[in-house]
Design a protein around this motif. Structure first.
Motif, PDB file in Angstrom:
ATOM      1  N   SER A 130     121.941  81.575  15.505  1.00 18.92           N
ATOM      2  CA  SER A 130     122.763  82.094  16.602  1.00 18.92           C
ATOM      3  C   SER A 130     124.230  82.046  16.219  1.00 18.92           C
ATOM      4  O   SER A 130     124.694  81.072  15.635  1.00 18.92           O
ATOM      5  CB  SER A 130     122.578  81.261  17.862  1.00 18.92           C
ATOM      6  N   ASN A 132     112.363  82.143  16.399  1.00 19.58           N
ATOM      7  CA  ASN A 132     113.048  82.513  15.144  1.00 19.58           C
ATOM      8  C   ASN A 132     112.447  81.788  13.942  1.00 19.58           C
ATOM      9  O   ASN A 132     112.843  82.024  12.810  1.00 19.58           O
ATOM     10  CB  ASN A 132     114.552  82.217  15.234  1.00 19.58           C
ATOM     11  N   GLY A 174     126.598  84.318  20.814  1.00 18.34           N
ATOM     12  CA  GLY A 174     125.244  84.458  21.344  1.00 18.34           C
ATOM     13  C   GLY A 174     124.384  85.467  20.597  1.00 18.34           C
ATOM     14  O   GLY A 174     123.188  85.550  20.815  1.00 18.34           O
ATOM     15  N   LYS A 175     125.004  86.223  19.704  1.00 17.83           N
ATOM     16  CA  LYS A 175     124.234  87.204  18.946  1.00 17.83           C
ATOM     17  C   LYS A 175     123.437  86.522  17.828  1.00 17.83           C
ATOM     18  O   LYS A 175     123.747  85.409  17.428  1.00 17.83           O
ATOM     19  CB  LYS A 175     125.167  88.261  18.347  1.00 17.83           C
ATOM     20  N   LYS A 176     122.443  87.255  17.335  1.00 20.25           N
ATOM     21  CA  LYS A 176     121.638  86.715  16.245  1.00 20.25           C
ATOM     22  C   LYS A 176     122.402  86.780  14.929  1.00 20.25           C
ATOM     23  O   LYS A 176     123.077  87.773  14.645  1.00 20.25           O
ATOM     24  CB  LYS A 176     120.353  87.528  16.090  1.00 20.25           C
TER      25      LYS A 176
END
Lengths: 297, 297
Positions: free
Chosen positions: B209, B264, B213-215
């Motif tokens: 992360s 993930n 908050g994005k991957k």
């Protein structure tokens, strides 16, 4: 209206062509499925060696058929079994050995400043022998370690790697390029490729040959060779040598051709190996604590 | 002629639809690109947990952007550099250390006959710590080691693995199945999953992360975790413990859910760990000689 009538056969022909193109398209898509391969494919028009690599890329991601133990194959089952009794240590010895090995390997760092001093060849031989003790899917031992100490060959490797790196950096930077040139230049200049006494290029063999001449898929070849690299890194650290792990994927085909490796071999890693330079530095990084990487149930 | 005139707008609409379909198609193809994913996809209809794994499978094969050194990333560049001077050994010491380490690791074998005797927990902790010293793409350390000693959990793992193995063997054998039943049975029965004092399940984190908050894609996560496994195998051998390398790909999603690992994470390997059983045997296999795995230039 007459014009429309004239257009009808034209539209029909266009439609047929489009439909024909669609029917052919899926087959192409299957052979160029991954992003990496698409990238290679794009490059293939200007780089003839890539074609050969594409043709022979029979590497297959594991399917239902090949799950399970790596020793679970017919060859091993047909093999005679022999007793196995490795040395057994008392508990306090085990604990001490586990601490010592952790201390040794925890000192390992990726080092880009490598000394040109010569390294005894027999030490490198033993390091490669050690890497060759790794387990592999169906005991295929799908690895080739190309150890380069020849000055001219090292330089050719450097030119190929730097050319690709420069392309990467230029594409990455776009407009910021001109202003940041001086700062960035260090990023694609790989002096250690000339300086290190040895370059170890690790190839994975994506397939082998069966007695009937057909290809034998090497399942798990990338995982197997990566495990072998882990053992190689431990072996280097054990004798006080350093390296930096690099995976020069884009120049793999060129380096394969340069090093005269067969088409079933693909470059997985390139490790410059030597003593650290006397003024070597490393980024001040820490590793995750045990609680962040281990869960006990 | 009038009929042709009427057909013209119809053909034009069909042509537009076909062209529109073609433009949309490539995007779909990219998301289901690899053979493995297709296989999983097929299985997803009957196995609900696979859907979640598919949704979150953002693992990306390396692109132009991420070639090169693994330390070549902004985080490390922003980091302060510190001097690095690991211990340096005299040449004869290096040679002796390289021989001793080779001798130690050359004794390693994949062992399926594991003793139920308890193993000191602190030794396992140090082995995992050692595995955590591996290099990783952009220093993401994308690994989770789940160490299972709980009897009930070990048995649940065994049931999942054996069920999948049985399916594999049945599919593989086809008609020969009935007659060869007795012989084959041993192949999918994994008693060691109950017996071994520890099961180490190694997960690769396919993404992390970012602060926003994005991957964050973990490039090279599979190679990194496999290298880490290689170091783990060396660490086990160093303390006199044994394991068998297994990659239970098909039961990965079920085991992930069982062990409550996030989406993930994907299971890469399952290693039963312990002392070898007193009557342990291994197939009488040899390793390739140095000349078969090394090329010197």
């Amino acid at each position: 209206m007459a014009l429309l009538s004239v257009l009808t056969p034209v539209l029909a022909v266009v439609l047929c062509l489009v439909l024909g193109f669609m029917l052919l398209k899926p087959r192409e898509t299957e052979t160029t499925s991954t992003t990496a391969r698409k990238t290679e494919d794009k490059a293939a028009h200007s780089r003839p060696w890539v074609d050969q690599d594409l043709q022979d890329d029979t590497e297959i991601t594991a399917t239902e058929e090949d799950a399970g133990d790596w020793v679970d194959n017919n060859e091993e089952e047909d093999c005679q079994h022999v007793p196995y009794s490795p040395p057994r240590y008392p508990e306090d010895t085990m604990l001490q050995r586990s601490k010592d090995f952790y201390t040794l390997l925890n000192q390992r760092r990726s080092v880009r400043f490598i000394s040109p001093e010569p390294v005894p060849r027999h030490v490198i031989d033993n390091v490669i022998r050690t890497a060759g003790t790794a387990p592999s899917g169906a005991h295929t031992e799908p690895w080739t370690f190309v150890v380069v100490s020849d000055l001219d060959m090292k330089h050719k490797i450097r030119l190929i790697v730097e050319e690709e790196e420069e392309v990467n950096y230029r594409q990455r930077m776009g407009d910021k390029w001109v202003t940041d040139l001086a700062k960035l230049k260090t990023n694609w200049i790989k002096e250690y490729l000339d300086v290190a006494p040895y370059l170890v290029l690790i190839f994975k063999q994506t397939y082998g040959s069966l007695p009937n001449g057909k290809k034998r898929t090497h399942y798990y070849n990338e995982i197997s060779v990566s495990i072998s690299c882990g053992i190689l890194l431990a072996a280097l650290q054990n004798v006080g040598l350093v390296t930096v792990t690099s995976t020069p994927l884009n120049c793999g085909p060129q380096l394969r051709v340069l090093l005269k490796r067969p088409a079933n071999e693909k470059l997985l890693m390139l490790l410059p190996v030597g003593y650290p330079a006397s003024d070597a530095t490393v980024p001040e990084l820490s590793r995750k604590p045990l609680d962040d990487i281990m869960v006990h149930i």
